[in-house]
Design a protein around this motif. Structure first.
Motif, PDB file in Angstrom:
ATOM      1  N   LEU A 164       3.366 -13.110  93.767  1.00 47.94           N
ATOM      2  CA  LEU A 164       3.246 -12.550  95.113  1.00 47.94           C
ATOM      3  C   LEU A 164       1.833 -12.732  95.649  1.00 47.94           C
ATOM      4  CD1 LEU A 164       5.971 -11.234  94.390  1.00 47.94           C
ATOM      5  CD2 LEU A 164       5.195  -9.209  95.624  1.00 47.94           C
ATOM      6  N   PHE A 165       1.757 -12.851  96.965  1.00 55.57           N
ATOM      7  CA  PHE A 165       0.481 -12.941  97.659  1.00 55.57           C
ATOM      8  C   PHE A 165       0.478 -11.888  98.758  1.00 55.57           C
ATOM      9  CE2 PHE A 165      -2.092 -15.624 100.888  1.00 55.57           C
ATOM     10  CZ  PHE A 165      -3.258 -14.933 100.588  1.00 55.57           C
ATOM     11  N   LEU A 166      -0.316 -10.833  98.578  1.00 50.60           N
ATOM     12  CA  LEU A 166      -0.482  -9.795  99.590  1.00 50.60           C
ATOM     13  C   LEU A 166      -1.803 -10.078 100.296  1.00 50.60           C
ATOM     14  CD1 LEU A 166       0.602  -6.575  97.635  1.00 50.60           C
ATOM     15  CD2 LEU A 166       2.028  -8.349  98.678  1.00 50.60           C
ATOM     16  N   ASP A 167      -1.738 -10.790 101.408  1.00 50.99           N
ATOM     17  CA  ASP A 167      -2.957 -11.235 102.084  1.00 50.99           C
ATOM     18  C   ASP A 167      -3.574 -10.072 102.862  1.00 50.99           C
ATOM     19  OD1 ASP A 167      -4.936 -12.918 102.895  1.00 50.99           O
ATOM     20  OD2 ASP A 167      -3.725 -14.035 104.332  1.00 50.99           O
ATOM     21  N   HIS A 168      -4.814  -9.773 102.598  1.00 50.11           N
ATOM     22  CA  HIS A 168      -5.566  -8.652 103.167  1.00 50.11           C
ATOM     23  C   HIS A 168      -5.081  -7.316 102.617  1.00 50.11           C
ATOM     24  CE1 HIS A 168      -7.535 -11.427 105.846  1.00 50.11           C
ATOM     25  NE2 HIS A 168      -6.375 -11.836 106.306  1.00 50.11           N
TER      26      HIS A 168
END
Length: 279
Positions: A164-168
């Protein structure tokens, strides 16, 4: 049940992971470039034998407080990693996702030390393990600390995949019965919530490889299919077919099929044609 006090066996066995080697090299370079940070690089990364050991230290130094000290938090993390090595494997996949999808990073050091989305997700993974072990109060304590520190509120009962990539990260909310598949990317202020006060299975199910734009709200026990894209600021109240793009309030279909791997490309653009019906 008291947390078992484990000897930090994760320290003793070096790990051959390419990502771990990259992280160490970045920390060594940072120590040379910024001597004022050398002690931090040593304490958090260079003094450890593998990613799990360093990760337990990083989570502990962030989440520890007057009520639950850093040493105790680290012991909880080590216990979780010992019982379920998949937690560290998921963290490695998350780190790889950031490296692949965030053009702003210069090295793996940035997400590991400084990115709220990555750090919140790794703390949540330990909270989820506690939840599954029946230690709900401690799991909720972890959730509260993560929310306070990182402004990311993921219920420990949610089910979340890896890569997963939780940007910011800021403002992300994921409810108790939500399910998030592997390889999903989401930006700040995404909500996976319910539609009322009813109990039971009430939160969204997000498929593999989905891209959720900034401020997107997906509400209710609905499915967003694999490799779908939800545009920034959209409010989704009905299921989204796999491979489709939706946008608007309420969300409307924009294109099917969409980009084959939207979570990887991070392409937030929309097709010119908007179909004139609400999903």
């Amino acid at each position: 049940m008291a947390t078992p006090r484990l000897e930090p066996r994760l320290e003793a066995v070096p790990e051959a992971s390419d990502l771990w080697a990259q992280l160490r090299r970045a920390a060594e370079q940072a120590s040379r470039d910024e001597p004022d940070l050398a002690s931090q690089m040593n304490a958090v990364i260079l003094s450890h034998g593998n990613l799990g050991a360093a990760l337990s230290f990083q989570i502990a130094r962030k989440l520890g407080d007057a009520e639950l000290g850093a040493m105790t938090v680290r012991e909880v993390c080590l216990a979780a990693f010992e019982v379920d090595p998949g937690i560290v494997a998921a963290a490695e996949a998350d780190l790889q996702a950031v490296e692949e999808r965030d053009p702003a990073i210069r090295s793996l050091l940035q997400p590991f030390l400084y990115f709220k989305g990555f750090q919140a997700l790794q703390g949540w993974r330990v909270a989820h393990w506690l939840w599954l072990e029946g230690r709900e109060t401690l799991a909720l304590h972890f959730q509260s600390r993560i929310s306070e520190l990182f402004q990311v509120d993921i219920h420990p009962g949610a089910q979340v995949g890896s890569g997963l990539f939780l940007d910011h990260g800021t403002g992300i909310v994921i409810g108790e019965t939500a399910v998030v598949g592997d390889e999903v990317s989401m930006l700040h202020a995404v909500t996976l919530g319910g539609t009322g006060a009813g109990r039971g299975d009430r939160h969204p199910k997000i498929g593999k490889g989905v891209l959720l734009g900034a401020g997107a709200k997906v509400l209710g026990n609905i499915v967003v299919g694999d490799y779908a894209k939800v545009a920034s600021g959209s409010v989704v109240l009905k299921p989204v077919p796999a491979g489709c793009t939706v946008a608007g309030v309420p969300a409307r279909l924009v294109n099917c099929p969409t980009d084959a791997t939207p979570a990887r490309t991070m392409d937030h653009t929309l097709a010119d044609i908007v179909y004139d019906f609400v999903i």
